[in-house]
Design an enzyme around this catalytic site. Structure first.
Site, PDB file in Angstrom:
ATOM      1  N   ASN A  35       0.847  -1.199   0.000  1.00  0.00           N
ATOM      2  CA  ASN A  35       0.000   0.000   0.000  1.00  0.00           C
ATOM      3  C   ASN A  35       0.877   1.242   0.000  1.00  0.00           C
ATOM      4  OD1 ASN A  35       0.647  -0.808   2.704  1.00  0.00           O
ATOM      5  ND2 ASN A  35      -1.011   0.408   3.541  1.00  0.00           N
ATOM      6  N   ILE A  36       0.440   2.235  -0.744  1.00  0.00           N
ATOM      7  CA  ILE A  36       1.196   3.487  -0.886  1.00  0.00           C
ATOM      8  C   ILE A  36       0.220   4.630  -0.617  1.00  0.00           C
ATOM      9  CG2 ILE A  36       2.622   4.905  -2.421  1.00  0.00           C
ATOM     10  CD1 ILE A  36       3.177   2.278  -4.039  1.00  0.00           C
ATOM     11  N   GLU A  37       0.387   5.254   0.538  1.00  0.00           N
ATOM     12  CA  GLU A  37      -0.559   6.292   0.947  1.00  0.00           C
ATOM     13  C   GLU A  37      -0.139   7.665   0.427  1.00  0.00           C
ATOM     14  OE1 GLU A  37      -1.074   5.770   5.211  1.00  0.00           O
ATOM     15  OE2 GLU A  37      -2.231   3.920   4.846  1.00  0.00           O
TER      16      GLU A  37
ATOM     17  N   GLU B  54      -2.973  -4.625  -3.087  1.00  0.00           N
ATOM     18  CA  GLU B  54      -3.464  -5.555  -4.115  1.00  0.00           C
ATOM     19  C   GLU B  54      -3.414  -4.901  -5.492  1.00  0.00           C
ATOM     20  OE1 GLU B  54      -4.818  -4.774  -1.221  1.00  0.00           O
ATOM     21  OE2 GLU B  54      -6.223  -6.294  -0.523  1.00  0.00           O
TER      22      GLU B  54
ATOM     23  N   CYS C 168     -10.537  -3.130  -4.559  1.00  0.00           N
ATOM     24  CA  CYS C 168      -9.534  -4.130  -4.968  1.00  0.00           C
ATOM     25  C   CYS C 168     -10.205  -5.403  -5.477  1.00  0.00           C
ATOM     26  CB  CYS C 168      -8.588  -4.449  -3.819  1.00  0.00           C
ATOM     27  SG  CYS C 168      -7.412  -3.103  -3.533  1.00  0.00           S
TER      28      CYS C 168
ATOM     29  N   CYS D  47      -4.022   0.696  -2.728  1.00  0.00           N
ATOM     30  CA  CYS D  47      -3.895  -0.503  -1.895  1.00  0.00           C
ATOM     31  C   CYS D  47      -2.818  -1.441  -2.461  1.00  0.00           C
ATOM     32  CB  CYS D  47      -5.207  -1.268  -1.865  1.00  0.00           C
ATOM     33  SG  CYS D  47      -6.550  -0.438  -1.020  1.00  0.00           S
TER      34      CYS D  47
ATOM     35  N   CYS E  66     -10.303  -4.847   0.062  1.00  0.00           N
ATOM     36  CA  CYS E  66     -11.416  -3.889   0.044  1.00  0.00           C
ATOM     37  C   CYS E  66     -12.246  -4.078  -1.230  1.00  0.00           C
ATOM     38  CB  CYS E  66     -10.891  -2.456   0.136  1.00  0.00           C
ATOM     39  SG  CYS E  66     -10.197  -1.825  -1.409  1.00  0.00           S
TER      40      CYS E  66
HETATM   41  N1  THU Z   1      -5.379  -1.259   2.270  1.00  0.00           N
HETATM   42  C1  THU Z   1      -4.827  -2.132   1.390  1.00  0.00           C
HETATM   43  O1  THU Z   1      -3.648  -2.011   1.017  1.00  0.00           O
HETATM   44  N2  THU Z   1      -5.593  -3.137   0.908  1.00  0.00           N
HETATM   45  C2  THU Z   1      -6.900  -3.326   1.238  1.00  0.00           C
HETATM   46  O2  THU Z   1      -7.549  -4.186   0.653  1.00  0.00           O
HETATM   47  C3  THU Z   1      -7.513  -2.533   2.301  1.00  0.00           C
HETATM   48  C4  THU Z   1      -6.753  -1.339   2.724  1.00  0.00           C
HETATM   49  C5  THU Z   1      -4.557  -0.152   2.777  1.00  0.00           C
HETATM   50  C6  THU Z   1      -4.954   1.206   2.247  1.00  0.00           C
HETATM   51  C7  THU Z   1      -4.441   2.115   3.326  1.00  0.00           C
HETATM   52  O3  THU Z   1      -3.078   2.416   3.086  1.00  0.00           O
HETATM   53  C8  THU Z   1      -4.523   1.277   4.601  1.00  0.00           C
HETATM   54  O4  THU Z   1      -4.665  -0.068   4.178  1.00  0.00           O
HETATM   55  C9  THU Z   1      -5.684   1.642   5.502  1.00  0.00           C
HETATM   56  O5  THU Z   1      -6.864   1.667   4.813  1.00  0.00           O
END
Ligand code: THU
Length: 134
Positions: free
Chosen positions: A45-47, A58, A92, A56, A89
């Site tokens: 995940n890269i915010e 995935e 994804c 996300c 999520c």
């Molecule tokens: N996140 C994912 O990488 N995959 C998911 O299926 C659910 C959420 C990440 C996004 C964000 O960086 C952190 O989790 C919190 O939502």
């Protein structure tokens, strides 16, 4: 699924979790996708300070696979830094659905290393695909 491939897939997801860029949530996620051709692509995940721009793990992995010409996914692993099982999520699930093979296996790994095995069709029944527009 072959035990060695499964181990490699899960191992990649766990490794990728370390690469997460998550200064806002502090929730690390790593993903790995096994393609039909037998290759494994990882992502994290890269915010972003503009929260909705976050991607996300995935989808990072899926984008890496598809951009290398891999359009058929055989299995997916997702490793999270929390104790709860980290299910993909909704966005994804829709994104993976585009490239998912029938009965695609999904492995979900928590911070303790416990593995939950799922089937993508159970996580995302009746998903919308391009063929539905025929
Ligand atoms: N996140 C994912 O990488 N995959 C998911 O299926 C659910 C959420 C990440 C996004 C964000 O960086 C952190 O989790 C919190 O939502």
């Amino acid at each position: 699924m072959d035990e060695n491939l499964k181990k490699a897939l899960i191992g990649t997801a766990v490794e990728m979790r370390e690469k997460a860029y998550c200064p806002y949530s502090n929730y690390q996620v790593g993903a790995a996708i096994l393609t039909k051709s037998g290759k494994i692509y990882g992502g994290c995940n890269i915010e972003n300070a503009s929260y909705p721009a976050t991607i996300c793990a995935e989808r990072t992995a899926a984008v890496k696979a598809v951009s290398e010409g891999e359009k058929e996914f055989a299995a997916v692993a997702v490793a999270v830094s929390g104790t709860a099982t980290g299910y993909p999520c909704g966005v994804c699930r829709q994104f993976l659905n585009e490239f998912a093979s029938a009965n695609m296996e999904v492995y979900l790994i928590n911070k303790e290393g416990a593995v939950v095995e799922e089937n993508f069709d159970c996580l995302f029944p009746h998903g919308f695909k391009g063929k539905d527009m025929d």
